[in-house]
Each structure stands twice: as structure tokens, then as C-alpha cells.
Scaffold this motif. Structure first.
Motif, PDB file in Angstrom:
ATOM      1  N   LEU A 139       0.830  -1.207   0.000  1.00  0.00           N
ATOM      2  CA  LEU A 139       0.000   0.000   0.000  1.00  0.00           C
ATOM      3  C   LEU A 139       0.866   1.260   0.000  1.00  0.00           C
ATOM      4  N   LEU A 140       1.941   1.214   0.776  1.00  0.00           N
ATOM      5  CA  LEU A 140       2.828   2.384   0.858  1.00  0.00           C
ATOM      6  C   LEU A 140       3.546   2.640  -0.457  1.00  0.00           C
ATOM      7  N   LEU A 141       3.783   1.570  -1.209  1.00  0.00           N
ATOM      8  CA  LEU A 141       4.460   1.722  -2.505  1.00  0.00           C
ATOM      9  C   LEU A 141       3.472   2.007  -3.634  1.00  0.00           C
ATOM     10  N   GLY A 142       2.181   1.962  -3.301  1.00  0.00           N
ATOM     11  CA  GLY A 142       1.182   2.235  -4.334  1.00  0.00           C
ATOM     12  C   GLY A 142       0.974   1.079  -5.296  1.00  0.00           C
ATOM     13  N   ASP A 143       1.412  -0.129  -4.922  1.00  0.00           N
ATOM     14  CA  ASP A 143       1.204  -1.266  -5.816  1.00  0.00           C
ATOM     15  C   ASP A 143      -0.260  -1.694  -5.866  1.00  0.00           C
ATOM     16  N   ILE A 144      -0.980  -1.465  -4.778  1.00  0.00           N
ATOM     17  CA  ILE A 144      -2.420  -1.781  -4.781  1.00  0.00           C
ATOM     18  C   ILE A 144      -3.210  -0.600  -4.212  1.00  0.00           C
ATOM     19  N   VAL A 145      -4.484  -0.540  -4.576  1.00  0.00           N
ATOM     20  CA  VAL A 145      -5.380   0.497  -4.049  1.00  0.00           C
ATOM     21  C   VAL A 145      -6.001  -0.020  -2.767  1.00  0.00           C
ATOM     22  N   ASN A 146      -6.214   0.868  -1.809  1.00  0.00           N
ATOM     23  CA  ASN A 146      -6.749   0.460  -0.514  1.00  0.00           C
ATOM     24  C   ASN A 146      -8.270   0.358  -0.553  1.00  0.00           C
ATOM     25  N   THR A 147      -8.773  -0.684  -1.201  1.00  0.00           N
ATOM     26  CA  THR A 147     -10.226  -0.873  -1.256  1.00  0.00           C
ATOM     27  C   THR A 147     -10.769  -1.368   0.085  1.00  0.00           C
ATOM     28  N   ASN A 148      -9.921  -2.004   0.896  1.00  0.00           N
ATOM     29  CA  ASN A 148     -10.358  -2.445   2.231  1.00  0.00           C
ATOM     30  C   ASN A 148     -10.867  -1.278   3.062  1.00  0.00           C
ATOM     31  N   ALA A 149     -10.134  -0.161   3.023  1.00  0.00           N
ATOM     32  CA  ALA A 149     -10.520   0.994   3.837  1.00  0.00           C
ATOM     33  C   ALA A 149     -11.892   1.499   3.418  1.00  0.00           C
ATOM     34  N   GLN A 150     -12.113   1.546   2.096  1.00  0.00           N
ATOM     35  CA  GLN A 150     -13.428   2.011   1.657  1.00  0.00           C
ATOM     36  C   GLN A 150     -14.534   1.080   2.146  1.00  0.00           C
ATOM     37  N   PHE A 151     -14.331  -0.219   1.966  1.00  0.00           N
ATOM     38  CA  PHE A 151     -15.337  -1.197   2.393  1.00  0.00           C
ATOM     39  C   PHE A 151     -15.664  -1.029   3.868  1.00  0.00           C
ATOM     40  N   LEU A 152     -14.618  -0.991   4.703  1.00  0.00           N
ATOM     41  CA  LEU A 152     -14.841  -0.901   6.155  1.00  0.00           C
ATOM     42  C   LEU A 152     -15.491   0.431   6.534  1.00  0.00           C
ATOM     43  N   ALA A 153     -15.031   1.515   5.905  1.00  0.00           N
ATOM     44  CA  ALA A 153     -15.599   2.832   6.227  1.00  0.00           C
ATOM     45  C   ALA A 153     -17.097   2.833   5.940  1.00  0.00           C
ATOM     46  N   LYS A 154     -17.462   2.282   4.804  1.00  0.00           N
ATOM     47  CA  LYS A 154     -18.878   2.262   4.411  1.00  0.00           C
ATOM     48  C   LYS A 154     -19.691   1.388   5.368  1.00  0.00           C
ATOM     49  N   GLU A 155     -19.160   0.215   5.694  1.00  0.00           N
ATOM     50  CA  GLU A 155     -19.865  -0.691   6.602  1.00  0.00           C
ATOM     51  C   GLU A 155     -20.024  -0.063   7.987  1.00  0.00           C
ATOM     52  N   LEU A 156     -18.963   0.576   8.478  1.00  0.00           N
ATOM     53  CA  LEU A 156     -19.027   1.170   9.809  1.00  0.00           C
ATOM     54  C   LEU A 156     -20.006   2.339   9.830  1.00  0.00           C
ATOM     55  N   ALA A 157     -20.033   3.120   8.747  1.00  0.00           N
ATOM     56  CA  ALA A 157     -21.004   4.224   8.676  1.00  0.00           C
ATOM     57  C   ALA A 157     -22.417   3.667   8.790  1.00  0.00           C
ATOM     58  N   THR A 158     -22.675   2.567   8.082  1.00  0.00           N
ATOM     59  CA  THR A 158     -23.995   1.937   8.137  1.00  0.00           C
ATOM     60  C   THR A 158     -24.314   1.443   9.544  1.00  0.00           C
ATOM     61  N   LEU A 159     -23.297   0.937  10.222  1.00  0.00           N
ATOM     62  CA  LEU A 159     -23.496   0.424  11.581  1.00  0.00           C
ATOM     63  C   LEU A 159     -23.593   1.546  12.618  1.00  0.00           C
ATOM     64  N   GLY A 160     -23.440   2.778  12.166  1.00  0.00           N
ATOM     65  CA  GLY A 160     -23.519   3.897  13.102  1.00  0.00           C
ATOM     66  C   GLY A 160     -22.251   4.090  13.920  1.00  0.00           C
ATOM     67  N   VAL A 161     -21.136   3.541  13.453  1.00  0.00           N
ATOM     68  CA  VAL A 161     -19.852   3.742  14.137  1.00  0.00           C
ATOM     69  C   VAL A 161     -19.100   4.863  13.415  1.00  0.00           C
ATOM     70  N   ASP A 162     -18.654   5.884  14.147  1.00  0.00           N
ATOM     71  CA  ASP A 162     -17.963   7.017  13.526  1.00  0.00           C
ATOM     72  C   ASP A 162     -16.503   6.689  13.235  1.00  0.00           C
ATOM     73  N   VAL A 163     -16.056   7.047  12.046  1.00  0.00           N
ATOM     74  CA  VAL A 163     -14.645   6.890  11.698  1.00  0.00           C
ATOM     75  C   VAL A 163     -14.090   8.268  11.340  1.00  0.00           C
ATOM     76  N   TYR A 164     -13.181   8.791  12.144  1.00  0.00           N
ATOM     77  CA  TYR A 164     -12.610  10.109  11.877  1.00  0.00           C
ATOM     78  C   TYR A 164     -11.186  10.034  11.345  1.00  0.00           C
ATOM     79  N   HIS A 165     -10.638   8.847  11.256  1.00  0.00           N
ATOM     80  CA  HIS A 165      -9.231   8.728  10.929  1.00  0.00           C
ATOM     81  C   HIS A 165      -8.957   7.346  10.342  1.00  0.00           C
ATOM     82  N   GLN A 166      -8.219   7.327   9.230  1.00  0.00           N
ATOM     83  CA  GLN A 166      -7.744   6.060   8.662  1.00  0.00           C
ATOM     84  C   GLN A 166      -6.260   6.227   8.425  1.00  0.00           C
ATOM     85  N   CYS A 167      -5.475   5.178   8.562  1.00  0.00           N
ATOM     86  CA  CYS A 167      -4.090   5.321   8.136  1.00  0.00           C
ATOM     87  C   CYS A 167      -3.506   4.048   7.552  1.00  0.00           C
ATOM     88  N   VAL A 168      -2.387   4.236   6.868  1.00  0.00           N
ATOM     89  CA  VAL A 168      -1.657   3.139   6.245  1.00  0.00           C
ATOM     90  C   VAL A 168      -0.239   3.150   6.789  1.00  0.00           C
TER      91      VAL A 168
END
Lengths: 412, 412
Positions: free
Chosen positions: B12-41
Motif C-alpha cells: 500500500l505504501l508503494l502504491g502497488d495496490i489500491v486500498n479498497t479495504n478501507a473504503q469497504f470498512l468505512a462504508k460498513e461502519l457508517a452503516t453500523l452507526g460507528v464514527d470513523v474520523y481517521h484512517q491510516c496506512v
């Protein structure tokens, strides 16, 4: 030199969009020889953005931010950067004028709707945005560098490539150039083994393999004082690789396999028609994605049923009864048949079992025959492809195009 | 409840792959009503991972990590989580046994190659990995929760959906369910206006529009004590929306437009053939992506040249001369012609100007005619589509399928 990426935007935190900006920048920075040990995503929030700047600058020399440069109250990045470095903001006349021109509105209207986009922190370098209204900004202070880029990937990528790369090259005192070789028909591991010496022993230029959808790429990257010196390193290295991998290399850079084949057909001024069973129109639609193809692409047939194979392509009923629809003989008659019917130089045909059902022990899912007829000669290849229905169909399409490509470069 | 995401991995740090995991989890957590204010790699590095845990737990209650659970020395996440919470690691027999079964190797071999994957921090909840060898882990300590998931998206998503959602629902005391309605033929803003009252006034379930490639979706999400109560809220709300948007809604969930149309054709037991000019095989290959289609899909023709339109489809030369290839009359004759030639119930045809060249003032790039013949009746629609060659071809394909869909549900 160490850099960190901070992506700013609520839409990323909510998962509404994927952070492709981070991947692009990470890859570009790796190529430029800048280390990235940390990336983060924060929302449009004053405390968290300022905190993010602080934490990142504790660890690195350069921060690159994307996002938060829009025209609304939510967009805070530039303002908070000024605050972080104790700078005033001033109205940047050139940006104001550009925004008005870009949106085709008057200065007064810009000042109302997009005003904050024309404000810049004192002493900052302004990066022109060819594809939008928000300029980028570079702030240099106390041996720290903050590079602020817009969020929309199209605007960000163009700005990075045309302005930031040069800035970073100047910083590192080096120019970096790379060329990507595109390869089909050989797996990543076998290819890596064949050119293992080159990969291991190349330091400048470096040679790095990447696996892509159903194909492999090799990136050759040189770091030198100027572009010419880079090119002088890259050229011979590519030739060395080509002398080993030969025909497996089908193109360079952004050229996809279908584009390369479509171009070749046009260059050779040969007419073509397609007859597809399992690929179901994918070969035709791949070729048609090339705008110039209408001159030479005469006709495509998707002959899914046996009846259509007989009626449309003149495949013999006897052949279908004796060998089956998925057979070398049928593929041959399909390729020859479509070329005869459409009166073309080339006929290209596929017949196979894409799955998930329909496989037998003798003819399993993934078995595909490709037939290529060119000016009186017919080649048939048997493929055993892995993956789901989609993968089998895509791989069959690419293989068919590649068989045609090899024949065209060898004999035409 | 506040959560942060930490994605671990050098790729991820080298940009070899896109971080689709973060998007998936962010969306799921938003639906579950859990706030996400910060993501990192962060990379696979001891100091930086421990520092990442510390910084994140200073701000939030729950950390979800992805990555760093592989079998090699580089993979440190679980071990560092144990270190962070002062836990010992122990050999988890069930995981050991599963890894052996999954890889079809003996316990001794697992202990050699994949040993560290079977070690778990004391007292942790173990999450079974249906799609791989690395189990996930939940550690609860001092009111902090660390959820450790594997990096490969397929493994991570399945593990999250089958184990973590239930865990988080228990924490929040609520069950969350959502249903996605898929919509074609109406833009996001016009649709949002039509059901504005519903969007604004719905709190449980909520109703949220999203724009996708060439289509729109509406996500209806309910939060209740149990699944049944959720369904009882979602059902009537979807009916209310359907009563307003009617035929624009073509499906639900993962059903794409081509799949829905292919299924409809099969259900109605109608046979079909396609005749494509500008779409160049896209309609045929969209239909063929549905495995059951071979029963009813008889034939596709990609008739790019006028000559092929005449020979294959029986389009009259007179029609082509008088009205041109891109015309209502030609689309009609193409649809009727392919149905006649292939002897099918349905014939579907496209002819248009996909660009970038070939447009005139009278017939600009993006002009496409769609013809649909069904059992003696022919419908022709004129479309003015925007975008590049690819976009025009995709939109023409979806519009053609949608015209057929509407006819099938109205009259068959």
C-alpha cells in the motif's frame, strides 16, 4: 527524503469513494526515490487537520495533501496550512482571473462563489490547475515542505505530473524516467525467472515486474541528471529484455493488447471479421474500442447456437456431430467461414466452455479453441484457461488477439 | 462509538495496490452507526505499528486493522497486538487444524510454513477465515477493542460480514439491515428531487442515493433490535419508493441491468438475437455473461459496414442511401432483420456515432438509435448520449437493454 500523504475529505471517511489518489502518489513518490512510511485520511475538521500536520511533520520532511480545496465552507486545507505556518492569506490575482475564465463568469461572481479558491498563503508557490478552479500550493518553511493538491483525481494527477514532479526532481537533484513494457502469454513467475539476472543486477535503471489483469508489466526506471541520460540508460536495457522475452512483449506504456492488435490490422490494411461462441462478442467489442477500426472491421458474428454456426458460418453439421461445437475442427471452420462470408483477409473465431456449467471430464470448463484464418492459412490453438466465467471469457479474448498479433508481426 | 482503521502493508505504501479495504470498512461502519474520523496506512514495521496503535487509541475506542497476517517474518500485526496489550501468544489448535485442511498438508508442515498464523494472543476472540489460512482476532482490554483482519479483500470482507458485523451489533445493541434499489434511466439529481420528501423525512430506515457508473442506487437502511423489525421497516419504505419511481427501478442488491434482462428473457422463454453497429458486440457480450443465456440467445451480429447490414440483416440499400446508417429507419430494419434471419422472438439493434470522429452538426457524436423488435412489434428510440467513445458505447448498451426490459415487464 521522507514524505507522508494526508488525504482530506469526509467522502473518504464514509467510504463513498476509494482513495485512488493515495495509490497514485505513493507509486509516483516511490519512483522518484522519496520514501513514504505513512499515509492517512482525515475529515474536513480544523483540529484533526492541524493535529495531522503536526504528527506527520514530527516524522517526515514533506507532506502532500489532497482534497479540501473546494469552494465551500467545509474546504479548509489551504487556510489551515496558513494557520499552521503563521502565514496570512492574500488574494492571488492570476488565480482569480483563471477561475473566472474557467467557469466563464465575471470576477465579482468568482468573489462570491469561488472566492476562497483564489486566496493563497503568503510566500507560497502557486501550482496552476489546468483541469479545474482550485490552484495547488507549495509552502516551504523551517526545512519542512507542505504540498497541497486538489482532491479530484483528474486535477490532482495532472498537477502532480506537470508541476510537482519537476519540483521534487530539483529537490533531489535527479530526474527520474520510466518505461513500462507490456507482456502477454507468460506468467509473472516464469518471466521473472527468465530475466532474473537482469532484475537482480539492474540498479540504474531498475527493472521491476508487476502483475496486472491477465497480463504482466515490467517497469524500467532510470535516475540521472537529465532526461537524455535517463533515456540512454533505459533504451539499451529495454533492448536487452526484448532480446530475451521477444514476442511476449506486445507494447509499451498505456497501449493495451486490443489497441495494439487493432492498430496492427489497420497498419497492414487487412480486413477482419469475427466469429465468437464462448467470448460472445468480447473480441468484436475490444476491436471496436479503437476508433480507426471501422475501415477494416467488416463484421462480427456471435454464433452461440449450433444452428447459427451452420447458417452463418457454413460450419458443416457433420463436423459438429462428429467433433462437437467445442473442437479444433469447429474453430477452424468458424474462422474460415466468417472470412468467406464477410469476404475479409482475416477471420478470428472462438469456441469453448466458459462455465460454470457445461463441462465434462473430456471437455472441462476453461477449454477453449481459437481459430485464426489469414489469407488462406488457418491456425488453431487449444487453451486450458482457469477462473470463473468472466475470467475464461476475458483470457480467451486476449489469447485470440495475441495469436493474431504474433501471426501479423511474423508474416505480414 | 468511535473507530479508526489501520491498513498495514508495504504494497500500500508503494502504491502497488489500491486500498479498497478501507473504503469497504468505512462504508460498513457508517452503516453500523460507528464514527470513523481517521484512517491510516503503515508498513510492516514494529515501531511504526506500535506507535500507530497508541496514537489511534488516544483518539478512539475501536481499531480495525487489515493486513500483516501472512505466513512470513514480515507479518507482524498479531504479534505486535499481543505485545501492545502485554499478552502471550499460544498455539490455537483449531486454527492449526484448519490451515492443514485448507492447504491440504500435514500439521508438521503447517508448523514449518504457516506456524505463526496459528498463534493467537491469550484471551482473544478468534475469527474463522472461510477463504484463507489466517484467522482474525478480537482483543478486548481496558475498554479498548482491537479487531485484526486479514489483508486480502476477499478474506477480509467475508470475515467482516460473517463475524465482525454481529460483534459490533451486539456492542451497539442494534441490528442494522439495508437493501439497495438499482435504478436506470433517470439522473441522480432528478430522482432525488422526486423522492425528496422521503429522503429528508426518513430517519429509520434512512434512504440515501448514490451515483454509480451510468446508473443510480438508493440504499434503504434500518436499525432495530432484530432482523425482523428491520425488514418490517425496510419493506414498506421500498414499496413507497417504488410507487413513485416505478419502472426506473430495475433490480435490487447485486443484480446488474444485463443480468436482470438476461434473466427476464429466460423466464419469459423468448429467444433473442442482436444486431450491433456502434456498440460493437457489447450487448451480446453483456447477455452472454449470464450463464443460462445459451438456451435463448441464438445469434449476435456486429454489422459495422453498410455492406454487412445489407447482407446479414437485409437492411435495404435504399434505406441506407436515403436516411443513412445512423437513422431510425435503419435501426428498425436492423432489429427486424436479425430476428427474421435468426428466427427469434426478439431482435435488438443499435446504430450510432460513438466518436471521437464521425460526428456532423445534424448527426453529432453521441447520437444513437436503438431498435427493439418483439413478436411483430418494433420500438425505436433516439438517444443523445454524452461522454467519450467508451461512455457512449456503454450507455447505448444499457439503454438498449433497458428498453427491452420495460417492454418485457409491460407486455409479456
Amino acid at each position: 527524503m521522507k514524505a507522508e500523504l494526508i488525504s482530506i475529505g469526509t467522502e473518504l471517511l464514509l467510504g463513498d469513494i476509494v482513495n485512488t489518489n493515495a495509490q497514485f502518489l505513493a507509486k509516483e513518490l516511490a519512483t522518484l526515490g522519496v520514501d513514504v512510511y505513512h499515509q492517512c485520511v482525515i475529515g474536513d475538521n480544523e483540529d484533526r487537520i492541524l493535529q495531522g500536520f503536526k504528527e506527520a511533520f514530527d516524522r517526515c520532511d514533506i507532506i502532500i495533501t489532497t482534497g479540501g480545496l473546494g469552494p465551500t465552507q467545509d474546504d479548509l486545507t489551504k487556510e489551515l496550512a496558513a494557520k499552521y505556518f503563521n502565514k496570512e492569506m492574500y488574494l492571488h490575482e492570476e488565480s482569480l482571473e483563471w477561475i473566472g475564465r474557467y467557469l466563464n463568469i465575471k470576477d465579482e461572481e468568482v468573489l462570491e462563489a469561488n472566492k476562497n479558491q483564489a486566496y493563497i498563503p503568503e510566500g507560497a508557490i502557486v501550482l496552476h490547475n489546468d483541469n479545474g478552479t482550485a490552484p495547488g500550493v507549495i509552502i516551504e518553511e523551517d526545512n519542512k515542505i507542505l504540498i497541497i493538491l486538489p482532491g479530484p483525481p483528474k486535477e490532482m494527477k495532472a498537477m502532480f505530473s506537470s508541476h510537482v514532479v519537476k519540483y521534487l526532481e530539483k529537490l533531489t537533484g535527479k530526474v527520474i524516467k520510466s518505461r513500462t513494457l507490456r507482456i502477454f502469454g507468460i506468467g509473472e513467475s516464469i518471466m521473472a525467472k527468465r530475466i532474473n539476472d537482469i532484475i537482480q543486477n539492474s540498479t540504474n535503471p531498475t527493472v521491476a515486474p508487476y502483475a496486472k489483469d491477465y497480463e504482466v508489466t515490467l517497469r524500467v526506471t532510470a535516475k540521472e541528471d537529465c532526461e537524455e541520460k535517463c533515456e540512454a540508460l533505459i533504451g539499451p536495457k529495454c533492448e536487452e529484455i526484448k532480446s530475451i522475452l521477444g514476442e511476449y512483449i506486445y507494447g509499451e506504456g498505456e497501449e493495451s493488447l486490443d489497441l495494439v492488435v487493432a492498430k496492427l490490422i489497420c497498419e497492414k490494411k487487412l480486413t477482419i471479421a469475427t466469429a465468437e461462441s464462448c467470448t460472445g462478442g468480447l473480441i468484436a467489442s475490444s476491436l471496436v474500442s479503437y476508433p480507426g477500426i471501422s475501415e477494416v472491421f467488416m463484421e462480427g458474428a456471435v454464433t452461440y447456437s449450433n444452428e447459427a454456426k451452420v447458417r452463418r458460418l457454413g460450419v458443416k453439421e457433420e463436423t459438429l456431430n462428429k467433433y462437437g461445437a467445442v473442437s479444433e475442427e469447429t474453430a477452424k471452420e468458424m474462422a474460415e467461414g466468417i472470412a468467406r462470408e464477410a469476404n475479409t483477409d482475416i477471420g478470428i473465431a472462438t469456441t469453448g466452455i466458459a462455465g460454470p456449467g457445461g463441462g465434462t471430464e473430456e471437455k472441462p470448463v476453461g477449454l477453449v479453441y481459437v481459430g485464426v484464418f489469414i489469407k488462406g492459412k488457418t491456425i488453431v490453438e487449444k487453451l486450458n484457461l482457469s477462473g470463473n466465467r468472466e475470467a475464461v471469457r476475458r483470457k480467451a479474448t486476449m489469447n485470440a488477439l495475441n495469436i493474431l498479433r504474433k501471426e501479423l508481426i511474423r508474416n505480414y
